[in-house]
Design a protein around this motif. Structure first.
Motif, short mmCIF file in Angstrom:
data_model
loop_
_atom_site.label_atom_id
_atom_site.label_comp_id
_atom_site.label_asym_id
_atom_site.label_seq_id
_atom_site.Cartn_x
_atom_site.Cartn_y
_atom_site.Cartn_z
N THR A 270 -7.45 -11.30 -6.27
CA THR A 270 -7.40 -11.35 -4.45
C THR A 270 -6.03 -11.96 -4.67
O THR A 270 -5.73 -12.47 -4.69
CB THR A 270 -8.87 -12.55 -4.66
N SER B 184 -1.64 -8.60 -8.59
CA SER B 184 -3.15 -8.14 -8.29
C SER B 184 -3.85 -8.59 -7.59
O SER B 184 -4.69 -9.33 -7.75
CB SER B 184 -3.92 -7.35 -9.37
N HIS B 185 -4.03 -7.77 -5.76
CA HIS B 185 -4.76 -8.68 -5.21
C HIS B 185 -5.85 -7.48 -4.83
O HIS B 185 -6.64 -8.22 -4.33
CB HIS B 185 -3.76 -8.45 -3.63
N ASP B 186 -5.70 -6.58 -4.95
CA ASP B 186 -7.26 -6.05 -5.56
C ASP B 186 -7.97 -5.18 -6.51
O ASP B 186 -9.01 -4.33 -6.24
CB ASP B 186 -6.33 -4.15 -4.20
N HIS B 187 -7.33 -5.62 -7.66
CA HIS B 187 -8.37 -5.38 -8.69
C HIS B 187 -8.44 -6.72 -10.13
O HIS B 187 -9.65 -6.73 -9.46
CB HIS B 187 -7.34 -4.69 -9.74
N ASN C 181 -1.41 -0.45 -4.94
CA ASN C 181 -0.82 -2.11 -4.79
C ASN C 181 0.13 -1.80 -5.42
O ASN C 181 1.33 -2.74 -5.79
CB ASN C 181 -1.62 -2.89 -5.32
N GLY D 49 -11.28 -9.73 -10.09
CA GLY D 49 -11.19 -9.71 -9.25
C GLY D 49 -12.35 -8.46 -8.93
O GLY D 49 -13.08 -8.52 -9.84
N ASN E 76 1.01 -1.69 -0.22
CA ASN E 76 0.27 -0.15 0.08
C ASN E 76 1.15 1.35 0.16
O ASN E 76 1.61 2.00 1.22
CB ASN E 76 -0.80 0.21 1.53
#
Length: 191
Positions: free
Chosen positions: A62, A56-59, A101, A150, A4
């Motif tokens: 997961t 990419s864990h956020d867009h 991210n 995601g 972050n």
């Protein structure tokens, strides 16, 4: 470095007295322009190449099943073509969250298609962020992209839209196009 990067980016640059800034987009910023801009021009930057090495864990994935999105990797002599946007500095309030991210805002020299230059900013996810996945065989990257989805949609959609956008720009990106070919080959093999 944490994945972050919102606060880190907001503390990096002082935009006091600055009316506009050039921003270079080389991934989803080319085709998903969800921010206001003052001007848009095709451009390139030197010494960098596009790679699907950032998780990419956020867009587009997961935490349990991360997708892969592009970042830039230093390579002497390389040229990365993309789209430059002249934006008001307040646009970074939105973009710092969108690119949070693992991406850091870095200074770069942009070369426009007419040969003129300008200083600008680019978001790059460096190797030291927690979401960096790094190199893998292209067939493996394509399989990971095919399986990930995601909040922003399927990871495959990101790859295919980027490949189409790069072709429209006249950009040559063998890495992106190879992943696209692997993805399409896997899709046709499933039918």
């Amino acid at each position: 470095m944490s994945a972050n990067t919102i606060e880190h980016n907001r503390n990096r640059y002082n935009f006091a007295g600055v009316e506009s800034v050039w921003l270079f987009g080389y991934g989803s910023l080319i085709y998903k322009v969800d921010f206001p801009f003052l001007e848009q021009r095709p451009a390139s930057i030197r010494g960098w190449e596009r790679r699907f090495w950032q998780g990419s864990h956020d867009h587009r994935g997961t935490p349990e099943q991360p997708g892969r999105v592009v970042t830039l990797i230093e390579k002497p002599g390389a040229v990365c073509k993309g789209m430059a946007f002249r934006v008001s500095p307040n646009v970074f309030e939105h973009l710092d969250v969108r690119e949070k991210n693992g991406y850091l805002r870095l200074s770069t020299t942009l070369t426009f298609d007419d040969g003129s230059h300008a200083e600008g900013l680019v978001y790059i996810a460096t190797e030291d962020n927690e979401a960096f996945l790094g190199h893998a065989p292209e067939a493996d990257i394509a399989r990971q992209i095919a399986a990930a989805s995601g909040p922003s949609g399927p990871n495959a959609e990101y790859l295919l839209r980027l490949a189409d956008s790069l072709r429209a720009l006249g950009a040559d990106c063998p890495h992106t196009f190879a992943l696209e070919a692997h993805l399409r080959s896997a899709d046709s093999g499933d039918s």
